[in-house]
Design a protein around this motif. Structure first.
Motif, short mmCIF file in Angstrom:
data_model
loop_
_atom_site.label_atom_id
_atom_site.label_comp_id
_atom_site.label_asym_id
_atom_site.label_seq_id
_atom_site.Cartn_x
_atom_site.Cartn_y
_atom_site.Cartn_z
N LYS A 98 38.78 47.80 30.98
CA LYS A 98 38.06 46.58 31.34
C LYS A 98 38.23 46.26 32.81
O LYS A 98 39.34 46.29 33.35
N ILE A 99 37.11 45.96 33.48
CA ILE A 99 37.13 45.54 34.89
C ILE A 99 36.62 44.11 34.98
O ILE A 99 35.55 43.79 34.45
N GLU A 100 37.38 43.27 35.65
CA GLU A 100 36.96 41.89 35.93
C GLU A 100 36.48 41.82 37.37
O GLU A 100 37.20 42.21 38.29
N TRP A 101 35.25 41.34 37.55
CA TRP A 101 34.67 41.20 38.88
C TRP A 101 34.64 39.73 39.26
O TRP A 101 34.16 38.89 38.50
N ARG A 102 35.09 39.41 40.47
CA ARG A 102 35.00 38.05 40.98
C ARG A 102 33.78 37.96 41.91
O ARG A 102 33.55 38.85 42.74
N LEU A 103 33.01 36.88 41.76
CA LEU A 103 31.75 36.73 42.48
C LEU A 103 31.81 35.63 43.53
O LEU A 103 32.50 34.62 43.34
N ASP A 104 31.06 35.81 44.62
CA ASP A 104 30.94 34.75 45.61
C ASP A 104 29.81 33.81 45.22
O ASP A 104 29.20 33.95 44.15
N ASN A 105 29.49 32.86 46.09
CA ASN A 105 28.49 31.85 45.73
C ASN A 105 27.07 32.38 45.69
O ASN A 105 26.15 31.66 45.33
N PHE A 110 33.08 40.37 45.16
CA PHE A 110 33.91 40.59 46.34
C PHE A 110 35.29 41.12 45.98
O PHE A 110 36.02 41.60 46.85
N ALA A 111 35.66 41.03 44.69
CA ALA A 111 36.96 41.53 44.26
C ALA A 111 36.85 42.05 42.84
O ALA A 111 35.98 41.63 42.07
N ALA A 112 37.74 42.97 42.50
CA ALA A 112 37.81 43.51 41.15
C ALA A 112 39.27 43.51 40.70
O ALA A 112 40.18 43.75 41.50
N ILE A 113 39.48 43.26 39.42
CA ILE A 113 40.82 43.23 38.83
C ILE A 113 40.84 44.20 37.66
O ILE A 113 39.99 44.12 36.78
N GLN A 114 41.82 45.11 37.66
CA GLN A 114 41.92 46.09 36.59
C GLN A 114 43.39 46.34 36.27
O GLN A 114 44.25 46.29 37.16
N ARG A 115 43.69 46.62 35.01
CA ARG A 115 45.07 46.81 34.56
C ARG A 115 45.45 48.29 34.63
O ARG A 115 44.71 49.16 34.19
N VAL A 136 50.48 46.53 35.24
CA VAL A 136 50.25 45.83 36.51
C VAL A 136 48.77 45.58 36.67
O VAL A 136 47.95 46.49 36.51
N LEU A 137 48.41 44.33 36.97
CA LEU A 137 47.05 44.00 37.34
C LEU A 137 46.86 44.30 38.82
O LEU A 137 47.60 43.79 39.67
N VAL A 138 45.90 45.16 39.12
CA VAL A 138 45.63 45.56 40.50
C VAL A 138 44.39 44.84 40.98
O VAL A 138 43.32 44.94 40.37
N ILE A 139 44.54 44.08 42.06
CA ILE A 139 43.43 43.32 42.65
C ILE A 139 42.90 44.11 43.83
O ILE A 139 43.66 44.48 44.74
N SER A 140 41.60 44.40 43.84
CA SER A 140 41.02 45.24 44.88
C SER A 140 39.85 44.54 45.56
O SER A 140 39.15 43.73 44.95
#
Length: 205
Positions: A98-105, A110-115, A136-140
């Motif tokens: 699973k990949i979590e993507w963080r979005l801008d406005n 702009f960022a991705a979080i993966q275990r 470990v959650l890796v923030i990229s």
């Protein structure tokens, strides 16, 4: 505003695809390495493989594996980074799907979080992590116009009460201002003994 209005108007047509989200919210995709484009593969034992996989919208995921260690890049990464960047952990390891993507406005990731699962001793096992394996959650940073993407920070998922929330906070505060190769990715929150040291390799000048 016109772009966002257009996205909202089209939501009924997009129910089977990842949906656009509010700023500082998340969307999720799965890393499916069985349906990726192979960019390179090593023929020797321990040789590496590079895959280009579906990510979020038009931002691909580059999956790299070699010597039972994995690395992932996100977004429109340039060729030098695809070939020369490898950020992983010292012990054998493997990523979650699973990949979590963080979005801008503007709805752009702009960022991705993966275990990552880190095997600290003994053979690496599939499925649920054994007791000797760290998580470990890796923030990229998702690569943008400059074509560079890299790890921004780490959160020990076994030693913090709300690791996903902490990882999102790090992503939102640091990913867009983080300079790859100059800034140093660090652990945030409590770090336990199973969250072993990461390793970093970048393209040679």
């Amino acid at each position: 505003m016109k772009k966002r209005a257009g996205i909202l108007a089209c939501l009924p047509l997009l129910m089977t695809t990842p949906l656009a989200a509010q700023a500082n919210d998340s969307v999720y995709t799965d890393l499916d390495t069985d349906h990726c484009k192979k960019l390179s593969a090593g023929d020797e034992p321990g040789g590496g493989v590079i895959l280009m996989c579906k990510g979020y919208a038009d931002h691909p995921v580059y999956y790299k594996e070699g010597d039972l260690r994995q690395a992932v890049l996100y977004g429109r990464v340039n060729a030098a980074y695809i070939d020369g960047t490898y950020e992983t952990f010292g012990p054998f390891n493997y990523t979650g799907r699973k990949i979590e993507w963080r979005l801008d406005n503007a709805g752009k990731p702009f960022a991705a979080i993966q275990r990552w699962y880190i095997s600290n001793s003994g053979p690496m096992e599939p499925g649920p992590a054994p007791t000797d394996t760290g998580q470990v959650l890796v923030i990229s940073k998702v690569a943008g116009k400059d074509g560079t993407g890299c790890v921004v920070g780490y959160v020990d998922a076994l030693s913090n009460d709300k690791p996903n929330l902490l990882a999102r906070q790090i992503a939102d505060r640091q990913a867009e201002i983080f300079t790859c190769e100059e800034d140093k990715a660090a652990f945030h929150g409590t770090r336990g003994p199973l969250a072993t040291d990461p390793v970093h390799s970048f393209p040679q000048p």
